[in-house]
Enzyme design. Structure first.
Site, PDB file in Angstrom:
ATOM      1  N   SER A  81      11.610  -4.507   7.827  1.00 30.20           N
ATOM      2  CA  SER A  81      11.720  -4.767   6.509  1.00 30.20           C
ATOM      3  C   SER A  81      11.331  -3.637   5.846  1.00 30.20           C
ATOM      4  CB  SER A  81      10.661  -6.066   5.927  1.00 30.20           C
ATOM      5  OG  SER A  81       9.586  -5.794   6.276  1.00 30.20           O
ATOM      6  N   THR A 188       7.977  -6.390   2.502  1.00 30.06           N
ATOM      7  CA  THR A 188       7.244  -5.136   1.950  1.00 30.06           C
ATOM      8  C   THR A 188       6.118  -4.636   2.573  1.00 30.06           C
ATOM      9  OG1 THR A 188       8.701  -5.368  -0.062  1.00 30.06           O
ATOM     10  CG2 THR A 188       6.995  -3.850  -0.194  1.00 30.06           C
ATOM     11  N   THR A 206       9.695  -0.197   1.241  1.00 31.51           N
ATOM     12  CA  THR A 206      10.357  -1.362   1.774  1.00 31.51           C
ATOM     13  C   THR A 206      11.786  -0.903   2.023  1.00 31.51           C
ATOM     14  OG1 THR A 206      11.008  -3.750   1.339  1.00 31.51           O
ATOM     15  CG2 THR A 206      11.238  -2.172  -0.468  1.00 31.51           C
ATOM     16  N   ARG A 216      21.677  -2.419  -4.447  1.00 27.56           N
ATOM     17  CA  ARG A 216      20.585  -3.270  -5.128  1.00 27.56           C
ATOM     18  C   ARG A 216      19.361  -2.610  -4.954  1.00 27.56           C
ATOM     19  NH1 ARG A 216      15.447  -5.508  -3.270  1.00 27.56           N
ATOM     20  NH2 ARG A 216      15.203  -7.461  -4.374  1.00 27.56           N
ATOM     21  N   VAL A 217      18.480  -2.539  -5.839  1.00 31.44           N
ATOM     22  CA  VAL A 217      17.117  -1.909  -5.718  1.00 31.44           C
ATOM     23  C   VAL A 217      16.299  -3.143  -6.457  1.00 31.44           C
ATOM     24  CG1 VAL A 217      15.617  -0.242  -6.823  1.00 31.44           C
ATOM     25  CG2 VAL A 217      17.810   0.437  -6.190  1.00 31.44           C
ATOM     26  N   GLY A 218      15.027  -3.004  -5.825  1.00 27.37           N
ATOM     27  CA  GLY A 218      14.050  -4.024  -5.871  1.00 27.37           C
ATOM     28  C   GLY A 218      12.911  -3.768  -6.685  1.00 27.37           C
ATOM     29  N   ASP A 219      11.857  -4.418  -6.510  1.00 23.87           N
ATOM     30  CA  ASP A 219      10.781  -4.171  -7.448  1.00 23.87           C
ATOM     31  C   ASP A 219       9.944  -2.930  -6.757  1.00 23.87           C
ATOM     32  OD1 ASP A 219      10.251  -5.906  -5.126  1.00 23.87           O
ATOM     33  OD2 ASP A 219       8.237  -6.146  -6.033  1.00 23.87           O
ATOM     34  N   THR A 239       4.945  -8.367  -2.900  1.00 25.34           N
ATOM     35  CA  THR A 239       5.634  -8.352  -1.962  1.00 25.34           C
ATOM     36  C   THR A 239       6.551  -9.797  -1.991  1.00 25.34           C
ATOM     37  OG1 THR A 239       5.947  -8.737   0.476  1.00 25.34           O
ATOM     38  CG2 THR A 239       4.048  -9.897  -0.328  1.00 25.34           C
ATOM     39  N   GLY A 240       7.884  -9.754  -1.461  1.00 24.80           N
ATOM     40  CA  GLY A 240       8.514 -11.013  -1.719  1.00 24.80           C
ATOM     41  C   GLY A 240       9.692 -10.607  -2.626  1.00 24.80           C
ATOM     42  N   GLY A 242      11.985  -9.534  -5.105  1.00 20.46           N
ATOM     43  CA  GLY A 242      11.643  -8.473  -6.090  1.00 20.46           C
ATOM     44  C   GLY A 242      12.011  -8.928  -7.367  1.00 20.46           C
TER      45      GLY A 242
END
Ligand code: GLY
Length: 329
Positions: A81, A188, A206, A216-219, A239-240, A242
């Site tokens: 990940s 992450t 991550t 896609r971009v996460g948190d 984590t998790g 986003g």
């Protein structure tokens, strides 16, 4: 009139002006008597902390510790990940997000970065060498290469096999809420450290959600979502999934909760409760927060059980399980 004495008394009995949870979770608060302290998310945080601890215990700088620490997970093909070995997006591309902050509130991040094994080090250079906070995509790659990073193949055979299986069998992304799943689709690494000079810093890195939509971009690269550091108060990271963290600006919220008097655990707990109140289908996802105060207190909380975090202090080295909202119901 509130005197200093009555203020402290009222803080210890419940915090003025804050809505603390109206039910009791088990107290999961660890007092920090000795600096340095480093904490990080998930089981792969144990090896990462080990590297960070070597720097911290040698009176090194927390920023160097968190960068070196998370680089361990970025380089490990067994951590699917993060970095090298990360699970690709729906089109088979490994795209990486990372973010770093120091005790002065300086920040650097990269998003949608391809081909670079150590996005956290690129994020640090964004912080230290540019007037900006975030570089993305091709621009981030160009900046990395101009600064001596080499393009590398990040998609391992194992990750490619999983992607091929996903393409033929599943085709849609299913959020993974059971974090004990060894396939670990969104684990992450986020790391927070305070050094012996009380300088507090954080990093997170991550490959994002497995088989995410292309682009896609996460948190994780978003300041205040995946990571936030305030050198006077403390730091928090997530984590998790986003999307839930971004919609609630989770890490900033945790640090603000600490500023207003909550312990790190209470601050994480309140941010999880915010998610449960604001996001209707929250129970289908996992989110975990870790928090560290400038004085070395730490805590963590998650939506579902199974969120482990790694700790290294002079007194304790190992994994702890965060208290979860689900378990408390
Ligand atoms: N927390 C990592 C991500 O959602 O991308």
């Amino acid at each position: 009139m509130i005197t200093r004495g009555t203020f402290i008394t009222r803080i210890s009995g419940g915090i003025i002006g804050l809505s603390l949870p109206d039910y009791a979770w088990p107290v999961n608060h660890f007092a920090g008597n000795n600096l340095p302290v480093v904490i990080s998310t998930w089981r792969h945080g144990v090896a990462a902390n080990e590297t960070a601890w070597k720097i911290l215990s040698d009176n090194g700088y927390a920023l160097d510790a968190v960068e070196a620490g998370v680089r361990v997970s970025e380089a490990d093909p067994g951590v699917n990940s993060v970095g090298y070995g990360g699970i690709p997006d729906a089109t088979g591309k490994v795209t990486l997000d990372a973010n770093i902050m120091d005790e002065k509130g300086r920040a650097g991040s990269v998003s949608y970065l391809q081909h670079i094994k150590h996005p956290i080090s690129v994020a640090r250079l964004v912080m230290e060498k540019t007037p900006h906070v975030m570089l993305s995509g091709r621009g981030a790659l160009k900046f990395a290469m101009e600064n001596g990073f080499n393009k590398e193949k990040l998609l391992t055979n194992a990750a490619r096999q999983r992607w091929k299986r996903w393409k033929t069998e599943e085709k849609v992304y299913k959020p993974e809420i059971n974090s004990e799943n060894q396939e670990g689709d969104h684990d992450t690494i986020s790391m927070l450290a305070v050094d012996s000079e009380s300088r507090i810093c954080g990093a997170c890195t991550t490959s994002g959600l497995a088989f995410k939509m292309h682009g896609r971009v996460g948190d994780s690269p978003i300041i205040g979502a995946g990571l936030f550091v305030d050198g006077e108060i403390g730091a928090a990271a997530a984590t998790g999934t986003g999307e839930l963290v971004m919609k609630t600006l989770g890490s900033f919220l945790v640090v603000e909760n600490m500023r207003n008097g909550m312990t790190p655990f209470q601050a994480c707990e309140a941010a999880i409760i915010r998610i449960t109140k604001k996001i209707p289908d929250f129970s289908e996802y996992q989110v975990g927060f870790i928090a560290l105060s400038k004085s070395g207190e730490y805590g963590a909380a998650s939506i579902s059980p199974g969120f482990e975090y790694a700790v290294a202090t002079a007194e304790f080295t190992g994994l702890k399980e965060a208290d979860s909202w689900m378990k408390a119901q």
